[in-house]
Design a protein around this motif. Structure first.
Motif, PDB file in Angstrom:
ATOM      1  N   THR A   1      26.873   3.969  70.793  1.00 49.60           N
ATOM      2  CA  THR A   1      26.322   4.906  71.766  1.00 49.60           C
ATOM      3  C   THR A   1      25.036   4.314  72.357  1.00 49.60           C
ATOM      4  O   THR A   1      24.422   3.422  71.759  1.00 49.60           O
ATOM      5  CB  THR A   1      25.938   6.229  71.089  1.00 49.60           C
ATOM      6  OG1 THR A   1      24.959   5.950  70.069  1.00 49.60           O
ATOM      7  CG2 THR A   1      27.155   6.899  70.453  1.00 49.60           C
ATOM      8  N   PRO A   2      24.596   4.831  73.514  1.00 51.54           N
ATOM      9  CA  PRO A   2      23.343   4.331  74.105  1.00 51.54           C
ATOM     10  C   PRO A   2      22.169   4.425  73.130  1.00 51.54           C
ATOM     11  O   PRO A   2      21.337   3.505  73.073  1.00 51.54           O
ATOM     12  CB  PRO A   2      23.152   5.261  75.312  1.00 51.54           C
ATOM     13  CG  PRO A   2      24.539   5.641  75.716  1.00 51.54           C
ATOM     14  CD  PRO A   2      25.303   5.758  74.423  1.00 51.54           C
TER      15      PRO A   2
ATOM     16  N   ARG B   1      26.065   2.385  78.960  1.00 54.25           N
ATOM     17  CA  ARG B   1      25.710   1.575  77.794  1.00 54.25           C
ATOM     18  C   ARG B   1      25.021   0.269  78.215  1.00 54.25           C
ATOM     19  O   ARG B   1      24.068  -0.181  77.571  1.00 54.25           O
ATOM     20  CB  ARG B   1      26.978   1.269  76.975  1.00 54.25           C
ATOM     21  CG  ARG B   1      27.440   2.468  76.134  1.00 54.25           C
ATOM     22  CD  ARG B   1      28.879   2.322  75.692  1.00 54.25           C
ATOM     23  NE  ARG B   1      29.201   3.139  74.524  1.00 54.25           N
ATOM     24  CZ  ARG B   1      29.371   4.465  74.539  1.00 54.25           C
ATOM     25  NH1 ARG B   1      29.243   5.135  75.663  1.00 54.25           N
ATOM     26  NH2 ARG B   1      29.671   5.114  73.433  1.00 54.25           N
TER      27      ARG B   1
ATOM     28  N   PHE C   1      27.617  -4.286  74.356  1.00 54.42           N
ATOM     29  CA  PHE C   1      27.188  -2.905  74.558  1.00 54.42           C
ATOM     30  C   PHE C   1      28.378  -1.958  74.675  1.00 54.42           C
ATOM     31  O   PHE C   1      28.248  -0.803  75.056  1.00 54.42           O
ATOM     32  CB  PHE C   1      26.299  -2.789  75.803  1.00 54.42           C
ATOM     33  CG  PHE C   1      26.889  -3.363  77.061  1.00 54.42           C
ATOM     34  CD1 PHE C   1      27.803  -2.638  77.821  1.00 54.42           C
ATOM     35  CD2 PHE C   1      26.537  -4.637  77.489  1.00 54.42           C
ATOM     36  CE1 PHE C   1      28.344  -3.178  78.977  1.00 54.42           C
ATOM     37  CE2 PHE C   1      27.078  -5.185  78.646  1.00 54.42           C
ATOM     38  CZ  PHE C   1      27.988  -4.449  79.391  1.00 54.42           C
TER      39      PHE C   1
END
Lengths: 447, 447
Positions: free
Chosen positions: B398-399, B323, B394
C-alpha cells in the motif's frame, strides 16, 4: 506411393508455401523439432465421421462437472487472491502432500519436499532432459516408446538407444546389451526412460520380477532410471503394481500426472526426484515458467479434497476395461489371421503387429479414407523401425465405435493384403519379416 | 562479510547439507542454472513485518472475484469437457483472436494464426531461446535487464552482451557498438532482447524516435528483435505506445502476458512471431508441455468476454500511479542527497543509484534487519555490474507501506554512508564511481 488424397475436407496445411527466412538462424537443436506423425494425424482424425483409434485423449465424460465446478468456484471465492497470483517454482505445498498420498498407492514413501509440480508430466520429461542431457548423450528407451518423450530427447539432441520389450516388459538382457554397446562406443548414458505400467504404446506391464531385475542392473551399472507412470492407477484386473521408485529412492526419478486420473486440460503433473536433483528441477522450472499455474494446482487439490477421487478412478477403470474388452473382442472377430496383438491389463493402448509386408504408415491414408485412424508404429521408434506395427487406442471412442473402427481397419488390411498378394510388393525397408511366436507383447521390430 | 544473521525466523535453507551425488552427470547447461538473488529474497521478504519493495507481484486485490468466479463456473458447467481436455499446442483459437484485439491497442495488426499461447511470457522467452540459441550465441540485452530472461539465456548457455540505456531507453550508439564488437569478436548475435515499456527493472520507456532508430539499426544489421512487453498497457500518463512489432512484422517477435493486466496465477502469455518462427515455437511448445492448459486459456477468454477488462486496466493504472507517487514522494522526502532515481511513467519499478561506495548487495542483510527489502542491481546484469544500484517495486504494498519502507531504507543507507565516511572503505569491485549527471534513467553501471 500413390495413395488417394484424403478428400476435399482435409484441412489445408498452413504456411508451407511461405519461406522461412530464419532457416539459417535456428539453434542446432531446432533441427530435431519436427512435427510428429501423431500431430499431423490429429487434424484428420478429429473429423466426426472418422473413428479415431489414434489419440491418447482420456475420456473425461464421466467427470463430476458439478463437483469440479463447485470446488473451483469456492476456490475463486475463498482463495482467489492466492490462486490467481504467482506462486513457487516447486509447486503448491498442499498439493505436494496430496501427491505423496497418491504415490503411496504404489508403495512410494516420499516427502513433499522432493516433489516438483510440472505443466503435465510432459514438462517433467522436458525438465529432466534439460538438466541431464548434453547433445550426443544417450537415453535408453523401450522399443517402442512414448512418442512425446522421444520428441523431447530429439529436441535436446540426445541419441535414443532402444531396448527390446516382451510380454513381461523391458527385457533385462536387452537392457544389459544396450548399456554395454553404448559404453563400448564411448558414449555417455544419462538415463533409462521406462513406462512400467500399461505401456504407451505397447500395452504391456513390467512384472514384479522384472522390476527387481531392471533395478538391479541399473544400480550395478550406475544408470539413473526415469520412471514415467501416467497410467499406473488405471489397471483393470488388479491393484496397482509397486513402483520402481518404491524400491530405490536415490536411483529413480518418478513422473506422475493427473491427466489420466482427473483432467489433462489443467496440465498438472509432477516429478519425484532425489533431493539434489529436485533442486535442479526447481531451478529449471523457474527458468521455464517462473512457476506452474497456482490456480490449476489448487483446483486439483480442491478436487481431491472435495471428491471421492479413488471411487472416480474405480469408475474410470471400469469404463476403460469395457472399451478394452470391446477392442479385443472386435480384433478377434474381424482381423486377418496373420495379425497379432496383445491384451493390455490397464491403460489406453493395444499394440498390433501386421502381417508381413504391410506398412502401417503407408496404409494410413487408405485407412483414413475408410474412416478409421491409428498411429503407425514408426512414431514410437527413434530409428525408423516399427513400420510393421501400429497403436490402437481404446480410451476415447464408445465400445460401439471401437468395434466399428476395428471392422473398418480389418477391411482396409484385407484389401492391402490382397494387393500385396496380387502384385507381390516387397516389404518396406526397416520392417522385421515375421512376428515372433509365443509372444503377445510388442517389440518385434527390433530384434 | 560479517553481516548480522537475519534472525531465528529466517527460513532454513533446505538440502544444502546433502551431497549431490549427481553432480558429475548434469548437462553443461545446468551449470548455468543457479538460484537468482530474487529467489533467495522471496523467502525472507515474505515475512509480514518486512516491507517488500523487492517482488514484482502485481496487486490483484482489485480483481472482480465474483466476475472471475462466475465466468469460470460457467466455463466448467458449459464447456467443461473441452476446458478439462487436451488442446492444441498453439493455443485456443478464440483466445488468440482476443489477444490480437489486445495487441491492436498498441498498433499491432496481427493474425491469430501467428500467435502462440505460452505458460506465462516467461515460457515464451524460454521457447524463443530454445529454438534460436546454441551455446555461445550472443543475446544483446539492455543494461540492466529482466532477471528472469537473463536466467533463461544463461540456462541455454548464451552470452549476454549488455547495451546501455538512458532516460529515452536503449541507446542507439550503444546498440551499434554492441553489435559491432560482438561481430568483430567472431560471435553470432541471435537477437536483441528489449523491454520498451516501463522497463523491468529500469523503469524507463523507449521514446517513439528511439523505437524507429532501434528498428532501423536492427533491420540494417539483420538482428532479430525480441520485444518483451508485459507492462505496455499500464502507463500512468498517456495512451499505450506503439509497439516495435507494429512497424516490423518480419523482424520482431513480440511477447505479451495477462499476468499484469489480469492474473499471473493462470500463467497465460503469448508470442507473436513471423509465420515460420511461429511453426517452430509450436513444435517447441508441444515438446515442452504438449499444450498449454486449455482451462486457463478459456478462463482468460471468458473473463475478457464477461468483463469490462479495459475499464479494469484503467483502475489498475490508477492504483499503480498512486503507489508510484507514494514512492517518488517518499524518496524525495527521505533519501540522502547523493541518491538518484528515475520517475517511471508506468509499470512497477523505480531504479535507484546509490551514493558512491555503497554496495546494494552487501547492504541487503542490514536492510532486511531493518525490515525493508529490495533487489540489488547485480541481479539484472549478466556480468557482475550493478552493485551501486537497486530496484524498488511499488506494485504490491500500500502507499503507506511504501512510504514506511522507503523511510526504513533511507535510514539504512545513512548508517551505511556514515560507516563508509568513518572507516573509508573502498568501493566494491565492479562499481562505477559516479552516477552521471543530466540523466534520470538507469545504466550508470556500464559506461
Amino acid at each position: 506411393m500413390d495413395h488417394p488424397p484424403t478428400g476435399p475436407s482435409a484441412p489445408a496445411t498452413t504456411g508451407r508455401t511461405r519461406l522461412d527466412s530464419y532457416v539459417d538462424r535456428y539453434a542446432a537443436r531446432t533441427a530435431g523439432m519436427t512435427a510428429s506423425e501423431i500431430r499431423a494425424l490429429f487434424a484428420v482424425a478429429s473429423r466426426p465421421e472418422v473413428v479415431s483409434l489414434a489419440g491418447g485423449m482420456p475420456n473425461i465424460s464421466g467427470l463430476p462437472l458439478d463437483v469440479v465446478g463447485g470446488a473451483i468456484a469456492d476456490l475463486v471465492a475463498n482463495q482467489g487472491p492466492v490462486a490467481l497470483q504467482y506462486s513457487s517454482g516447486q509447486g503448491d505445498p498442499t498439493l505436494r502432500e496430496q501427491i505423496c498420498e497418491v504415490m503411496a498407492l504404489e508403495g512410494i514413501n516420499a516427502h513433499p519436499d522432493d516433489v516438483v509440480v510440472t505443466v503435465g508430466s510432459q514438462q517433467a520429461v522436458d525438465l529432466v532432459t534439460r538438466i541431464f542431457c548434453d547433445p550426443g548423450d544417450v537415453v535408453i528407451c523401450e522399443a517402442p516408446s512414448y512418442v512425446g518423450a522421444l520428441g523431447v530427447f530429439k529436441a535436446f539432441q540426445c541419441q535414443v538407444v532402444h531396448a527390446e520389450m516382451d510380454a513381461d516388459g523391458l527385457v533385462p538382457d536387452a537392457l544389459r546389451q544396450a548399456i554395454a554397446a553404448t559404453r563400448a562406443a564411448g558414449k555417455t548414458i544419462k538415463f533409462l526412460y521406462t513406462i512400467p505400467n500399461f505401456h504407451n504404446p505397447a500395452g504391456v506391464t513390467m512384472t514384479a520380477a522384472r522390476r527387481a531385475e531392471i533395478l538391479d542392473i541399473c544400480r550395478s551399472e550406475d544408470v539413473l532410471v526415469l520412471e514415467d507412470n501416467p497410467y499406473g492407477l488405471l489397471g483393470f484386473d488388479s491393484e496397482p503394481m509397486r513402483a520402481l521408485r518404491a524400491d530405490d529412492a536415490e536411483g529413480v526419478i518418478y513422473l506422475g500426472s493427473f491427466s489420466k486420473t482427473f483432467s489433462p486440460g489443467l496440465r498438472v503433473g509432477w516429478a519425484l526426484a532425489p533431493h539434489a536433483v529436485r533442486e535442479k528441477l526447481v531451478l529449471a522450472q523457474e527458468s521455464a515458467t517462473l512457476c506452474p499455474p497456482a490456480f490449476n494446482q489448487m483446483a486439483v487439490s480442491a478436487y481431491l479434497q472435495a471428491h471421492d477421487w479413488k471411487g472416480q478412478i474405480k469408475q474410470l477403470r471400469e469404463m476403460y476395461r469395457e472399451r478394452r474388452d470391446a477392442m479385443v473382442e472386435a480384433l478377434g472377430d474381424f482381423m486377418p489371421a496373420a495379425c497379432r496383438w496383445n491384451v493390455p491389463h490397464g491403460g489406453f493402448f493395444v499394440w498390433m503387429t501386421l502381417p508381413p509386408g504391410i506398412d502401417a504408415k503407408a496404409m494410413l491414408p487408405r485407412a483414413v479414407t475408410a474412416r478409421v485412424a491409428y498411429v503407425p508404429g514408426t512414431a514410437f521408434f527413434a530409428d525408423g523401425f516399427g513400420s510393421g506395427s501400429l497403436r490402437l487406442s481404446f480410451c476415447y471412442p464408445t465400445p460401439e465405435r471401437i468395434r466399428e473402427g476395428v471392422r473398418r481397419l480389418a477391411g482396409v488390411l484385407e484389401e492391402e493384403m490382397e494387393l500385396r498378394a496380387t502384385f507381390g510388393a516387397k516389404p518396406p525397408q526397416g520392417e522385421h519379416p515375421l512376428p515372433r511366436s509365443g509372444y503377445d507383447g510388442p517389440g518385434t521390430d527390433l530384434s
